[in-house]
Scaffold this active site. Structure first.
Site, mmCIF file in Angstrom:
data_model
loop_
_atom_site.group_PDB
_atom_site.id
_atom_site.type_symbol
_atom_site.label_atom_id
_atom_site.label_comp_id
_atom_site.label_asym_id
_atom_site.label_seq_id
_atom_site.Cartn_x
_atom_site.Cartn_y
_atom_site.Cartn_z
ATOM 1 N N ASP A 38 0.826 -1.214 0.000
ATOM 2 C CA ASP A 38 0.000 0.000 0.000
ATOM 3 C C ASP A 38 0.859 1.263 0.000
ATOM 4 O O ASP A 38 1.975 1.258 0.526
ATOM 5 C CB ASP A 38 -0.932 -0.028 1.224
ATOM 6 C CG ASP A 38 -2.094 0.935 1.077
ATOM 7 O OD1 ASP A 38 -2.396 1.343 -0.061
ATOM 8 O OD2 ASP A 38 -2.711 1.274 2.105
ATOM 9 N N GLY A 39 0.324 2.312 -0.583
ATOM 10 C CA GLY A 39 0.981 3.621 -0.505
ATOM 11 C C GLY A 39 1.473 4.180 -1.831
ATOM 12 O O GLY A 39 2.117 5.233 -1.850
ATOM 13 N N GLY A 96 -0.238 5.570 -4.268
ATOM 14 C CA GLY A 96 -0.909 6.840 -4.588
ATOM 15 C C GLY A 96 -0.300 7.980 -3.792
ATOM 16 O O GLY A 96 -0.011 9.064 -4.351
ATOM 17 N N ARG A 150 -1.320 9.293 -9.819
ATOM 18 C CA ARG A 150 -1.291 8.032 -9.064
ATOM 19 C C ARG A 150 -0.609 6.909 -9.842
ATOM 20 O O ARG A 150 0.105 6.086 -9.289
ATOM 21 C CB ARG A 150 -2.723 7.595 -8.702
ATOM 22 C CG ARG A 150 -3.433 8.550 -7.754
ATOM 23 C CD ARG A 150 -4.843 8.049 -7.451
ATOM 24 N NE ARG A 150 -4.810 6.721 -6.850
ATOM 25 C CZ ARG A 150 -4.607 6.491 -5.555
ATOM 26 N NH1 ARG A 150 -4.432 7.479 -4.716
ATOM 27 N NH2 ARG A 150 -4.575 5.260 -5.092
ATOM 28 N N HIS A 154 2.066 3.747 -9.085
ATOM 29 C CA HIS A 154 1.891 2.318 -9.386
ATOM 30 C C HIS A 154 3.073 1.784 -10.200
ATOM 31 O O HIS A 154 3.505 0.656 -10.011
ATOM 32 C CB HIS A 154 0.584 2.072 -10.132
ATOM 33 C CG HIS A 154 -0.635 2.392 -9.307
ATOM 34 N ND1 HIS A 154 -0.751 1.993 -7.995
ATOM 35 C CD2 HIS A 154 -1.780 3.066 -9.596
ATOM 36 C CE1 HIS A 154 -1.923 2.416 -7.523
ATOM 37 N NE2 HIS A 154 -2.566 3.065 -8.467
ATOM 38 N N GLU A 176 -12.316 -4.843 -3.884
ATOM 39 C CA GLU A 176 -12.797 -3.463 -3.680
ATOM 40 C C GLU A 176 -12.101 -2.464 -4.620
ATOM 41 O O GLU A 176 -12.642 -1.387 -4.884
ATOM 42 C CB GLU A 176 -12.582 -3.026 -2.228
ATOM 43 C CG GLU A 176 -13.505 -3.702 -1.227
ATOM 44 C CD GLU A 176 -13.197 -5.169 -0.985
ATOM 45 O OE1 GLU A 176 -12.026 -5.571 -1.165
ATOM 46 O OE2 GLU A 176 -14.126 -5.920 -0.640
ATOM 47 N N ASN A 177 -10.929 -2.807 -5.096
ATOM 48 C CA ASN A 177 -10.192 -1.869 -5.965
ATOM 49 C C ASN A 177 -10.888 -1.640 -7.311
ATOM 50 O O ASN A 177 -10.584 -0.663 -8.009
ATOM 51 C CB ASN A 177 -8.744 -2.319 -6.186
ATOM 52 C CG ASN A 177 -7.857 -2.166 -4.977
ATOM 53 O OD1 ASN A 177 -6.933 -2.944 -4.755
ATOM 54 N ND2 ASN A 177 -8.109 -1.147 -4.148
ATOM 55 N N TRP A 178 -11.866 -2.506 -7.646
ATOM 56 C CA TRP A 178 -12.637 -2.269 -8.881
ATOM 57 C C TRP A 178 -13.428 -0.971 -8.784
ATOM 58 O O TRP A 178 -13.886 -0.438 -9.800
ATOM 59 C CB TRP A 178 -13.606 -3.430 -9.155
ATOM 60 C CG TRP A 178 -12.946 -4.722 -9.535
ATOM 61 C CD1 TRP A 178 -12.921 -5.868 -8.796
ATOM 62 C CD2 TRP A 178 -12.239 -5.021 -10.751
ATOM 63 N NE1 TRP A 178 -12.231 -6.856 -9.468
ATOM 64 C CE2 TRP A 178 -11.804 -6.356 -10.670
ATOM 65 C CE3 TRP A 178 -11.921 -4.278 -11.900
ATOM 66 C CZ2 TRP A 178 -11.067 -6.979 -11.690
ATOM 67 C CZ3 TRP A 178 -11.201 -4.895 -12.916
ATOM 68 C CH2 TRP A 178 -10.782 -6.229 -12.800
ATOM 69 N N LEU A 197 -6.741 -4.821 7.619
ATOM 70 C CA LEU A 197 -6.473 -5.965 6.741
ATOM 71 C C LEU A 197 -7.009 -5.755 5.327
ATOM 72 O O LEU A 197 -6.583 -6.449 4.403
ATOM 73 C CB LEU A 197 -7.103 -7.242 7.323
ATOM 74 C CG LEU A 197 -6.457 -7.783 8.600
ATOM 75 C CD1 LEU A 197 -7.262 -8.965 9.129
ATOM 76 C CD2 LEU A 197 -5.016 -8.219 8.339
#
Ligand code: IPE
Ligand code: IPE
Ligand code: MG
Length: 249
Positions: free
Chosen positions: A21-22, A24, A34, A38, A68-70, A196
Site C-alpha cells: 500500500d501507498g 498513490g 497516481r 503504481h 474493492e479496488n474495482w 487488513l
C-alpha cells in the site's frame, strides 16, 4: 543464499504476505499522477521478489488488486491492469531464471482477457519450477473467498457426498484459493494503515503482523530484512504460555 543478512537462517518465515500500500500517496508527495506511483510500485515488486528469494522465503504472497479496488476510476483500473500485463510479460524470463513458480489467488475470471492470457501463460510456463512460489492476489477478497469455499462444501453436503458434521478447518482451508499453501507466518503492510482490507482473512489467524509507514515504492531489500529481523524477535505462542513455548521449543 550467499549471505544471511544478519538473520537467523533457521527462522526465516516460510510464507510472507504483503499488502503493498501507498503508491498513490508516494506519487502525490511528488506532485505526480497516481499511476506514476503504481509504476514505481511495480519496480519494488521486482526487487522484493529477488530479496525474498535470496532470503529463502518459500512463498511470497502479494496483494496487488482487491475486489474493492474495482471501485476506483476506470482510468486507474485500466492503468493497473496494463501495468500488471506488462510486468508479467517482462518478468517471465527472470521468474524462469530464478526457478520461481507463479500462482494466482482471486477472481481470475474478472480480469480482462488480455491480462488473463499472459497470466495463464506465465503460470503454465513456471508450473514445473521448484523454487519460491510467487503468489499474486488479483481481484482478491477474503470474504468472497470464504463464501466460495462454503458454497462448495454446502454443495457437497447437498449432493450427499459430505455430512455437515464432518466439516473441519482443514477441509475449509482446502477449498480456499490458497489450498495447498501453508498459512502466512508474517503479514507486512506498507503505507502505515492498521487494517487488513479484506486480505487473507482466514489464513492470517496466527500470522505475525508488521506494519511500516514506508510507502510501497520506497520499500526495499533492507526494509524487508528489517521486517524479518523483527519477526525473528517475536515469540510465537499459538495460545500457549511463554514458558511452555520455551520448554517445548
Ligand atoms: C496500493 O497503493 C496499490 C493498490 C491498491 C492497487 P494505493 O493505490 O492504495 O496507494 P494509496 O493508499 O492511495 O497511497
Ligand atoms: C489494499 O490497499 C489493497 C491492495 C494493496 C491491493 P487499499 O489501498 O485498497 O486499502 P484501503 O482501501 O486503504 O483499505
Ligand atoms: Mg491504499
Amino acid at each position: 543464499m550467499t549471505d544471511n543478512f544478519g538473520l537467523d537462517p533457521d527462522n526465516i518465515p516460510r510464507h510472507i504476505a504483503i499488502i503493498m500500500d501507498g503508491n498513490g500517496r508516494w506519487a502525490k508527495l511528488r506532485g505526480k499522477l497516481r499511476v506514476v506511483g503504481h509504476k514505481a510500485g511495480a519496480d519494488t515488486v521486482k526487487k522484493i521478489i529477488r530479496a525474498a528469494d535470496d532470503l529463502g522465503v518459500e512463498i511470497l504472497t502479494l496483494y496487488a488488486f482487491s475486489t474493492e479496488n474495482w471501485k476506483r476510476s476506470r482510468i486507474e483500473v485500466r492503468a493497473l491492469m496494463a501495468l500488471l500485463r506488462s510486468f508479467l510479460r517482462r518478468e517471465l524470463h527472470e521468474l524462469m531464471d530464478k526457478n520461481v513458480k507463479l500462482y494466482c489467488i482471486g477472481q481470475k475470471e474478472k480480469l480482462p482477457p488480455e491480462v488473463r492470457e499472459v497470466l495463464d501463460h506465465s503460470i503454465d510456463a513456471t508450473s514445473r519450477n521448484t523454487g519460491m512460489i510467487l503468489n499474486l492476489a488479483l481481484s482478491y477478497g477474503g470474504r468472497s473467498e470464504i463464501i466460495m469455499a462454503v458454497k462448495s462444501l454446502a454443495k457437497k453436503c447437498a449432493d450427499g457426498k459430505l455430512a455437515y458434521e464432518e466439516i473441519t478447518e482443514e477441509m475449509l482451508s482446502s477449498h480456499l484459493y490458497t489450498a495447498g499453501l501453508c498459512d502466512p507466518d508474517m503479514l507486512i503492510r506498507t503505507g502505515g494503515e492498521y487494517r487488513l482490507s479484506n486480505f487473507l482473512l482466514w489464513q492470517v489467524s496466527y500470522a505475525e503482523l508488521y506494519i511500516t509507514d514506508i510507502l510501497w515504492p520506497d520499500f526495499d531489500r533492507d526494509a524487508l530484512i528489517e521486517a524479518v529481523l523483527n519477526f525473528q524477535n517475536r515469540q510465537r505462542r499459538f495460545g500457549r504460555t511463554g514458558d511452555q513455548v520455551v520448554r517445548t521449543g
